[in-house]
Design a protein around this motif. Structure first.
Motif, PDB file in Angstrom:
ATOM      1  N   HIS A   1      -0.765   2.353   9.740  1.00 44.59           N
ATOM      2  CA  HIS A   1      -1.781   3.194   9.102  1.00 44.59           C
ATOM      3  C   HIS A   1      -3.121   2.632   9.548  1.00 44.59           C
ATOM      4  CE1 HIS A   1      -4.327   4.456   5.582  1.00 44.59           C
ATOM      5  NE2 HIS A   1      -3.803   5.598   5.996  1.00 44.59           N
TER       6      HIS A   1
ATOM      7  N   GLN B   1       6.977  14.074   2.913  1.00 43.35           N
ATOM      8  CA  GLN B   1       6.762  13.060   1.872  1.00 43.35           C
ATOM      9  C   GLN B   1       5.588  13.461   0.976  1.00 43.35           C
ATOM     10  OE1 GLN B   1       9.895  11.578   2.469  1.00 43.35           O
ATOM     11  NE2 GLN B   1       8.736  10.201   1.200  1.00 43.35           N
ATOM     12  N   GLU B   2       4.524  13.987   1.594  1.00 47.37           N
ATOM     13  CA  GLU B   2       3.355  14.404   0.827  1.00 47.37           C
ATOM     14  C   GLU B   2       3.714  15.529  -0.143  1.00 47.37           C
ATOM     15  OE1 GLU B   2      -0.472  16.490   2.435  1.00 47.37           O
ATOM     16  OE2 GLU B   2      -0.659  14.326   2.754  1.00 47.37           O
TER      17      GLU B   2
ATOM     18  N   CYS C   1       3.213  -0.395   8.676  1.00 48.01           N
ATOM     19  CA  CYS C   1       4.008   0.366   7.706  1.00 48.01           C
ATOM     20  C   CYS C   1       5.508   0.236   7.967  1.00 48.01           C
ATOM     21  CB  CYS C   1       3.607   1.836   7.739  1.00 48.01           C
ATOM     22  SG  CYS C   1       1.899   2.123   7.227  1.00 48.01           S
TER      23      CYS C   1
ATOM     24  N   SER D   1       5.818  14.109  -3.016  1.00 49.68           N
ATOM     25  CA  SER D   1       4.974  13.380  -3.962  1.00 49.68           C
ATOM     26  C   SER D   1       4.191  14.337  -4.851  1.00 49.68           C
ATOM     27  CB  SER D   1       4.002  12.463  -3.217  1.00 49.68           C
ATOM     28  OG  SER D   1       4.701  11.460  -2.547  1.00 49.68           O
TER      29      SER D   1
ATOM     30  N   PRO E   1       0.829  -1.209   0.000  1.00 50.95           N
ATOM     31  CA  PRO E   1       0.000   0.000   0.000  1.00 50.95           C
ATOM     32  C   PRO E   1       0.865   1.261   0.000  1.00 50.95           C
ATOM     33  CG  PRO E   1      -0.711  -1.553   1.705  1.00 50.95           C
ATOM     34  CD  PRO E   1       0.595  -2.053   1.166  1.00 50.95           C
ATOM     35  N   SER E   2       0.321   2.334  -0.548  1.00 52.66           N
ATOM     36  CA  SER E   2       1.072   3.591  -0.614  1.00 52.66           C
ATOM     37  C   SER E   2       1.427   4.121   0.764  1.00 52.66           C
ATOM     38  CB  SER E   2       0.288   4.642  -1.404  1.00 52.66           C
ATOM     39  OG  SER E   2      -0.936   4.933  -0.753  1.00 52.66           O
ATOM     40  N   CYS E   3       0.602   3.846   1.769  1.00 49.00           N
ATOM     41  CA  CYS E   3       0.910   4.303   3.127  1.00 49.00           C
ATOM     42  C   CYS E   3       2.193   3.651   3.629  1.00 49.00           C
ATOM     43  CB  CYS E   3      -0.246   4.029   4.079  1.00 49.00           C
ATOM     44  SG  CYS E   3      -0.699   2.286   4.247  1.00 49.00           S
TER      45      CYS E   3
ATOM     46  N   GLU F   1       4.738   2.617   1.665  1.00 50.14           N
ATOM     47  CA  GLU F   1       5.821   3.275   0.926  1.00 50.14           C
ATOM     48  C   GLU F   1       6.115   4.645   1.510  1.00 50.14           C
ATOM     49  OE1 GLU F   1       4.362   3.225  -3.088  1.00 50.14           O
ATOM     50  OE2 GLU F   1       5.083   1.176  -3.420  1.00 50.14           O
ATOM     51  N   GLU F   2       5.079   5.353   1.896  1.00 49.15           N
ATOM     52  CA  GLU F   2       5.222   6.694   2.467  1.00 49.15           C
ATOM     53  C   GLU F   2       6.043   6.645   3.762  1.00 49.15           C
ATOM     54  OE1 GLU F   2       2.162  10.406   3.372  1.00 49.15           O
ATOM     55  OE2 GLU F   2       1.354   8.402   3.079  1.00 49.15           O
TER      56      GLU F   2
END
Length: 184
Positions: A52, A168-169, A61, A172, A20-22, A24-25
């Protein structure tokens, strides 16, 4: 044994096929492994993670697992079996030195299910203030977690992770903006 019960619970759940992207974040935050290690050393807890947490999902995560639970980044738990769900609902941290001595948690199903005596869960928030999940830890033995220095350290590490989620946000968003095709 605690790890055995927890390991069987994880095995019984369907594991995610894609990361999931969470995950990776959080994995992109270079300080997270040091934070997990420092908290394990400070508290003596054998399991520390960043999770998450949504209304319907709990996803590991980042994990430091000295108890051999077998939980890896990307692995889910049934959110309704976690105290992280309570943290999500209230936005308030939970810190338990010893479940057996706790009026609130002694008969709670979560510590009984996972077999832990000590626990903490600090909320993590996105830059907009939305709840992301928790920085949490457990151990089958009691631990002195509620002293001011330990709680402050856990809270500060949670704030640091939250700030890094913001970084990170932004990265991205900048990558997405840079990848967008330019107009005529």
């Amino acid at each position: 044994m605690v790890g055995f019960a927890f390991h069987n619970l994880i095995r019984s759940q369907a594991l995610a096929t894609a990361i999931p992207s969470c995950v990776e974040e959080v994995q992109a935050i270079r300080a997270v492994p040091d934070i997990l290690q420092t908290l394990a050393d400070l508290t003596g807890l054998g399991f520390i993670c960043v999770a998450h947490v949504t209304a319907t999902e709990w996803t590991a995560c980042a994990v430091l697992d000295r108890l051999n639970f077998g939980l890896k980044p990307g692995d889910p738990l049934d959110v309704t079996t976690t105290l992280c769900e309570d943290v999500r609902d209230t936005g308030m941290a939970i810190v338990i030195d010893c479940v057996e001595d706790s009026v609130v948690y002694k008969a709670h199903p979560t510590p009984l299910m996972y077999g832990f005596q000590s626990y903490f869960s600090m909320p993590l928030f996105r830059p907009c203030g939305a709840y992301f999940g928790t920085l949490c830890g457990i151990d089958p033995a009691p631990a002195a977690l509620s002293n001011k220095t330990t709680v402050t350290t856990m809270r500060l590490f949670a704030e640091l992770i939250s700030k890094q989620l913001m970084t990170q946000e932004r990265a991205s968003a900048a990558d997405a903006a840079g990848a967008a095709p330019s107009g005529p």
